[in-house]
Design an enzyme around this catalytic site. Structure first.
Site, PDB file in Angstrom:
ATOM      1  CE  LYS A   1      11.768  10.442  30.552  1.00 50.84           C
ATOM      2  NZ  LYS A   1      10.345  10.540  30.839  1.00 50.84           N
TER       3      LYS A   1
HETATM    4  C1  5RP Z   1      10.613  14.519  34.879  1.00 46.74           C
HETATM    5  C2  5RP Z   1      10.127  13.598  33.840  1.00 46.74           C
HETATM    6  C3  5RP Z   1       8.804  13.956  33.266  1.00 46.74           C
HETATM    7  O1  5RP Z   1       7.833  13.821  34.213  1.00 46.74           O
HETATM    8  C4  5RP Z   1       8.447  13.335  31.987  1.00 46.74           C
HETATM    9  O2  5RP Z   1       8.407  11.932  32.041  1.00 46.74           O
HETATM   10  C5  5RP Z   1       9.364  13.836  30.917  1.00 46.74           C
HETATM   11  O3  5RP Z   1       8.843  13.634  29.660  1.00 46.74           O
HETATM   12  P1  5RP Z   1       9.053  14.745  28.536  1.00 46.74           P
HETATM   13  O4  5RP Z   1      10.342  15.482  28.836  1.00 46.74           O
HETATM   14  O5  5RP Z   1       9.179  13.970  27.262  1.00 46.74           O
HETATM   15  O6  5RP Z   1       7.868  15.668  28.552  1.00 46.74           O
HETATM   16  O7  5RP Z   1      10.773  12.647  33.479  1.00 46.74           O
HETATM   17  O8  5RP Z   1      11.933  14.283  35.179  1.00 46.74           O
END
Ligand code: 5RP
Length: 260
Positions: free
Chosen positions: A173
């Protein structure tokens, strides 16, 4: 690859090769983030439209009924809060694999931070999680972040994403950026994008579309869904981009019409 690992990955990445993951794990370092103050209220109507839910174990146990039919990608790294700016994302293991199995997860998510003095800590903890997860056939999603001042650009995001894959991640991710194809092309495992801070719905849909066009397999989006003026309309619009390959314009029209 072991049957269990394959089976779990197939629950995360759908038959068309794509996925809409709904990230609601923010509380582990942000506390009651705007939109998630009452996590169950916001998440419940979103669940039928998400392919995967990404919560913390506390959120899962306290807010999500156990008979909910959705694959879980459990957040297993943490240890610092948003108040600790110099150490932000200096994360370690916060959940044992035994507890992750008890929660019947389909994947676990761990953040690594590349380009900070403490990068080694996050990378070594990450490989520990990879080894433990491999023992039980659980895929690991690496959440990649780069040190402050380095810029979320293709150079650094491809470095972090490739490192995560080489260290054993099954899915990465990361953030969308210009020349995102370079990040995707140099990463041997599937990539999903984070949404990042809330931006106008139209722009978030464009970003999701551009990421998919560049080769991302989907999104792991949080704030741009649950902080939207209409979270259900937004996740439905994101889903059409990810699974139906509609244009951002069509998706935005859908967002506006479902909002009505
Ligand atoms: C922190 C993360 C977050 O907790 C979250 O999953 C991010 O999601 P978004 O940016 O779409 O709000 O990954 O590193």
């Amino acid at each position: 690859m072991d049957w269990g690992m394959k089976n779990r990955i197939s629950r995360i990445i759908k038959k068309d090769g794509h996925t809409v993951m709904l990230a609601v794990d923010h509380g582990y370092f942000m506390g009651p983030t705007t939109g998630l103050e009452k996590l169950d209220d916001i998440v419940k109507p979103l669940l039928p439209h998400a392919d995967v839910l990404m919560p913390t174990r506390g959120a899962l146990r306290n807010y999500i009924p156990p008979d909910t039919d959705i694959p879980i990608c459990l957040r297993v790294s943490g240890g610092t809060s948003i108040l600790n700016k110099t150490n932000l994302l200096h994360e370690g293991i916060i959940v044992s694999m035994e507890d992750a199995l008890r929660l019947n997860v389909s994947a676990v998510a761990f953040s690594i931070l590349v380009g900070q003095p403490f990068e080694r800590d996050t990378l070594l903890a990450f490989t520990k999680i990879i080894d433990e997860a491999n023992r039980f056939g659980i895929p690991v999603l690496a959440v990649t972040a780069v040190g402050r001042g380095l810029g979320k650009d293709a150079k650094y995001l491809s470095l972090a994403s490739r490192m995560a894959a080489e260290l054993g991640a099954s899915i990465v991710k990361t953030y969308y950026c210009e020349d995102f194809e370079k990040v995707v092309e140099t990463c041997p495992v599937p990539i999903v994008i984070a949404g990042g801070k809330k931006i106008p719905e139209k722009d978030a849909l464009q970003m999701a579309y551009d990421a998919l066009q560049a080769g991302a397999i989907g999104v792991d989006m949080g704030r741009n869904i649950f902080q939207s003026s209409n979270p259900v309309a937004m996740i439905k619009a994101v889903k059409t981009i990810v699974h139906k390959n509609v244009t951002p314009k069509e998706a935005y029209e859908l967002f506006k019409s479902s909002k009505k």
